[in-house]
Design a protein around this motif. Sequence first.
Motif, PDB file in Angstrom:
ATOM      1  N   ASP A 199       0.707  -1.306  -0.152  1.00 22.06           N
ATOM      2  CA  ASP A 199      -0.040  -0.101   0.086  1.00 22.06           C
ATOM      3  C   ASP A 199       1.054   1.411  -0.170  1.00 22.06           C
ATOM      4  N   ALA A 200       0.740   1.996  -1.049  1.00 20.08           N
ATOM      5  CA  ALA A 200       1.748   3.248  -1.347  1.00 20.08           C
ATOM      6  C   ALA A 200       1.406   4.193  -0.229  1.00 20.08           C
ATOM      7  N   GLY A 201       0.043   4.166   0.300  1.00 19.01           N
ATOM      8  CA  GLY A 201      -0.298   5.108   1.343  1.00 19.01           C
ATOM      9  C   GLY A 201       0.236   4.935   2.767  1.00 19.01           C
ATOM     10  N   SER A 202       0.015   3.520   3.129  1.00 24.54           N
ATOM     11  CA  SER A 202       0.209   3.394   4.448  1.00 24.54           C
ATOM     12  C   SER A 202       1.688   2.481   4.559  1.00 24.54           C
ATOM     13  N   HIS A 206      10.501   0.213  -0.613  1.00 24.52           N
ATOM     14  CA  HIS A 206      10.476   0.520   0.510  1.00 24.52           C
ATOM     15  C   HIS A 206      11.534   1.746   1.014  1.00 24.52           C
ATOM     16  N   ILE A 207      12.391   1.913   0.122  1.00 25.01           N
ATOM     17  CA  ILE A 207      13.081   3.100   0.008  1.00 25.01           C
ATOM     18  C   ILE A 207      12.099   4.501  -0.100  1.00 25.01           C
ATOM     19  N   GLN A 208      11.166   4.356  -1.151  1.00 23.75           N
ATOM     20  CA  GLN A 208      10.205   5.422  -1.221  1.00 23.75           C
ATOM     21  C   GLN A 208       9.552   5.586  -0.166  1.00 23.75           C
ATOM     22  N   LEU A 256       7.718   4.203   7.265  1.00 22.34           N
ATOM     23  CA  LEU A 256       7.971   3.130   7.461  1.00 22.34           C
ATOM     24  C   LEU A 256       7.978   3.043   9.170  1.00 22.34           C
ATOM     25  N   PRO A 257       7.720   1.818   9.857  1.00 19.68           N
ATOM     26  CA  PRO A 257       7.902   1.822  11.409  1.00 19.68           C
ATOM     27  C   PRO A 257       9.336   1.809  11.781  1.00 19.68           C
ATOM     28  N   TYR A 258       9.679   2.369  13.020  1.00 23.61           N
ATOM     29  CA  TYR A 258      11.097   2.526  13.447  1.00 23.61           C
ATOM     30  C   TYR A 258      11.408   1.062  13.407  1.00 23.61           C
TER      31      TYR A 258
END
Length: 589
Positions: free
Chosen positions: A65-68, A310-312, A319-321
């Motif tokens: 999901d590109a949003g979340s 995931h870079i984006q 991304l979560p810590y």
Amino acid sequence: MRQSMRDVFRTISMLITERLTYLYKWVILASAVGIVSGVGAIIFKELVEFSTYFFLGTIMGYRVDAGSGAITIERSWLIPIVVGVGGILSGIITYTLAPETEGHGTDSVIKSIHRLAGEIRSRVPIVKAVSTAFTLGSGGSAGKEGPIAQIGAGFGSLLGSLLKLSSRDRKILVVCGVAGGIGSVFKAPFGAGIFSVEVLYLQDIEVEAIIPAFISSIIAYVIFASVYGTSHIFSLGNISFNPIVELPFYFLLGIVLGVSAIVYIKVFYTVHFFFKKLRIKDHVKPAIGGVIAGLIGTAYPRTLGSGYEHIQLALTDKLPYFDYLTTPIFKILATAFTIGSGGSGGVFAPSLVIGGLLGGAFAKTMDMLFPGVSLNTAAFIIIGMMSFFAAAGKVPLASIIMVAEMTGGYELMVPAIVSSTIAYIISMKTTIYINQIPHRLGEKLVMLEDVYNIIVRSEPYLLQAEAEKIMVKPIAVLKEDMRIKDALKMVSKYNYRVYPIVDGNGIFTGYICLEELITASRRARDLSLEYMRIHSGLAFSKHTPLKKIIDEMINHGVDKVFITDDNGKLIGIITIKDILRFLTYKEIK
């Protein structure tokens, strides 16, 4: 006087003709390689996307999901099976048709340049494209840089062979293929040109190939961008850089990434050599590596595929810590098992993901420890990508420029240079490309340096020996007033490449290479050598101690020096072979 003026004008004419001939030659040849590389990049991209859609999208039901940033996998239990199937298909194709395409392709290209005179079998580009499509499409942790480099390089080698070019020119065409392939698929023409000449060595660049590499890279990029547009690979928001506050943190980041790159390389080659020693059929090994990578992907789905998405997500702080901390660790393992087992793919993309997320984790951790600092996470992600691959691949210039082109993060050049330099120095000679050699002179100079270091520790007095005790008398010496045709007639009796030149009094004035004489003879056979471009060379007095001579040879990257008497007359030559012979003989005695 008239004869002298005619010689001057003939020299000018010859130099202009040489320059134009060089320009015409490489514009045509590099452009041809660039065209094929650009078209090949388009076909390769479509092949990988179709394979990804089929394996990850249709069979596994993988979605991000590109949003979340959340990952959904409808049939997660299939991940090890699908990645394993991709591995077995890749292994069968690779080891049946072209075993040299196993693993990450860039290192194979480096090997072909240094050890095989730039020769790459014509089937390699096709085999590499198809096998990599299966590896990447099924979720293997790998990238496109190695395969596309080998695809472009394969055509460059083929073109050189068809035109019956010299091995030197064929190597340059192979470099052009690397530049064209990478410059197009990563939309980084400038960085790719630098990468193609920098990646060959640990501490050097292939100067002669720079211009052709840029030509090929630009042509390939234009073709690729005409289909996919000129937008950056990664979308980047506003970034900022506070030199006084943030520069020390970038310095520390360089240390962290330098150490991390060493760990990455050690893990990668531990797995690689484990699979090399495994006594089973090579065709099956990528399947085993794929299953293990799939199991890692089942637990940590962000390790699947190249990981650019995931870079984006990280650049937009989605991304979560916890994922910043864990993904790099498991991405290292997944990449090692995917490619180290013999699967087909590149190491550039995984390196960007590992380095980028480590950079993001560093920034967020520092913000927790020093709440008032407020570091820009996106900036540290970009610098992380640059610095990590600079250390792992020994390409600091290319890494900085390529990532800047891929992200548009040109504002970060200063911290990029600081962090990448520190990471490069920390990692020293540890490299993901094991076929790199230290210098253009290669193993002979390295051998000299190694022997020199041994002698310094064990028998330092040997290094005080004077040059006249080591030198050999020059056999073939040219005089600067000789005509080119006479010089060629003389050197035809010998099996040397470099010939010293003296004036009428025997004073050393420089040297000239055999190929330069041959080239010049085609245009001005009656021209005197004094009107040609004569290389100055390194000259030393016969009383110069060996230690100084070795230091200068290593510093200047040369394999021979010239020895003169007190009046400057040439009396001897010392080569690396002469020094090794002297030191070895004395050590044994």
